[in-house]
Design an enzyme around this catalytic site. Structure first.
Site, PDB file in Angstrom:
ATOM      1  N   THR A 185     -39.391 -43.585   4.768  1.00 29.43           N
ATOM      2  CA  THR A 185     -38.530 -44.519   5.266  1.00 29.43           C
ATOM      3  C   THR A 185     -37.144 -44.630   4.321  1.00 29.43           C
ATOM      4  OG1 THR A 185     -38.493 -47.086   5.750  1.00 29.43           O
ATOM      5  CG2 THR A 185     -39.854 -46.223   3.812  1.00 29.43           C
ATOM      6  N   CYS A 186     -36.160 -45.237   4.930  1.00 30.81           N
ATOM      7  CA  CYS A 186     -35.062 -45.182   4.336  1.00 30.81           C
ATOM      8  C   CYS A 186     -34.086 -46.592   4.763  1.00 30.81           C
ATOM      9  CB  CYS A 186     -34.103 -44.205   4.357  1.00 30.81           C
ATOM     10  SG  CYS A 186     -33.653 -43.764   5.926  1.00 30.81           S
ATOM     11  N   GLY A 187     -32.828 -46.489   5.039  1.00 30.08           N
ATOM     12  CA  GLY A 187     -32.266 -47.564   5.696  1.00 30.08           C
ATOM     13  C   GLY A 187     -32.356 -47.698   7.262  1.00 30.08           C
TER      14      GLY A 187
ATOM     15  N   TRP B 200     -35.315 -49.571   7.221  1.00 29.09           N
ATOM     16  CA  TRP B 200     -35.400 -50.908   6.680  1.00 29.09           C
ATOM     17  C   TRP B 200     -34.338 -51.606   7.730  1.00 29.09           C
ATOM     18  CZ3 TRP B 200     -38.475 -52.552   3.278  1.00 29.09           C
ATOM     19  CH2 TRP B 200     -38.233 -53.959   2.669  1.00 29.09           C
TER      20      TRP B 200
END
Length: 277
Positions: free
Chosen positions: A234-236, A262
């Protein structure tokens, strides 16, 4: 799983026989336009894949995966046949090219790789480029969707409750700990309970190439990630999470990506979030 990246030398020897894709994308704060830069300079024969355009436009989340039918139409217009070797690059080295690589894999493309070091390395070696648009011969693409490569918010909620996989967050340590604000307005700060933090830049060498396997194993080990267990990155907004998925693929590990990342999780009122290390 074979190595997900190919060298500039490998591509140079095969220009004209493989389909090259420019997948360059920039964060909004960078004030750069990937499509405009493509028209100014790209690897000969490359088509431009815009992750903001080939996306689900029925959501306000950035560059979410489109429906398989919509993707098949867009990929066909770009001449992206599943029977042809495809090499994706970006101007940074390896960043958004990984997102395009992952997207193609989700949509049933097996013969797709990322150019190691991207346009940055290609130019440093004095290799050819061209300007203007490339209009490919359209192809017919049947819709496909490899669901095991994607996770949604409901999946992540279940993972956090069951511990069935490890969440691996590619954002910076400051954003992960909740010490730095999110670049997208209206999102809470912090991370998912139990997630590990591996800023995506740590899997990339100084020259923009993907680190060798032994170095990658050490990088994952340092952040406490057990490579023998399922991993979801996962990330932004799902871009640099794909970089971690690419690094894991080099180690023969098939990781899923949380598409909303996110941008979605930080905006959900019922999503559990913690701050600190």
């Amino acid at each position: 799983m074979d190595d997900p990246v190919v060298s500039t030398a490998w591509l140079a020897e095969r220009l004209g026989s493989v389909r090259v894709v420019d997948g360059s994308w920039h964060m909004p704060a960078e004030a750069r336009n990937g499509a405009a830069e493509y028209l100014q300079r790209h690897i000969p024969g490359a088509v431009f894949f815009d992750i903001d355009h080939v996306a689900d436009h029925d959501t306000d989340l950035p560059h979410m995966l489109p429906r398989p039918e919509a993707f098949a139409q867009a990929a066909g217009a770009l001449g992206l046949s599943r029977e042809t070797d495809i090499v994706v690059y970006d101007v940074h080295g390896i960043r958004s090219a990984a997102r395009v690589w992952w997207t193609l894999r989700v949509m049933g493309y097996d013969k797709v790789h990322v150019l190691d070091g991207g346009l940055r390395k290609w130019l440093a070696e004095g290799r050819p480029v061209e300007a203007g648009d490339v209009v490919p011969q359209p192809v017919t693409v049947a819709p496909r969707f490899e669901a095991e490569l994607v996770r949604n918010a409901q999946d992540v909620q279940a993972i956090l409750q069951s511990g069935a996989a490890r969440m691996l967050d590619a954002r910076s340590a400051a954003r992960f700990r909740g010490e730095a604000p999110e670049p997208r307005a209206g999102l809470r700060s912090g991370h998912m309970p139990g997630a590990a933090n591996l800023p995506w830049e740590q899997v990339i060498a100084e020259d923009g190439t993907l680190r060798p396997s032994e170095e990658l194993k050490s990088v994952f080990d340092r952040v406490g990630v057990d490579l023998a267990k399922p991993i979801v990155t996962t990330c932004g907004s799902g871009v640099t999470a794909s970089v971690l998925a690419l690094a894991l693929a080099r180690l023969g590990i098939c990781a899923a990506v949380y598409d909303g990342s996110w941008s979605e999780w930080g905006g959900l009122a019922d999503a559990p979030i913690v701050t600190g290390p």
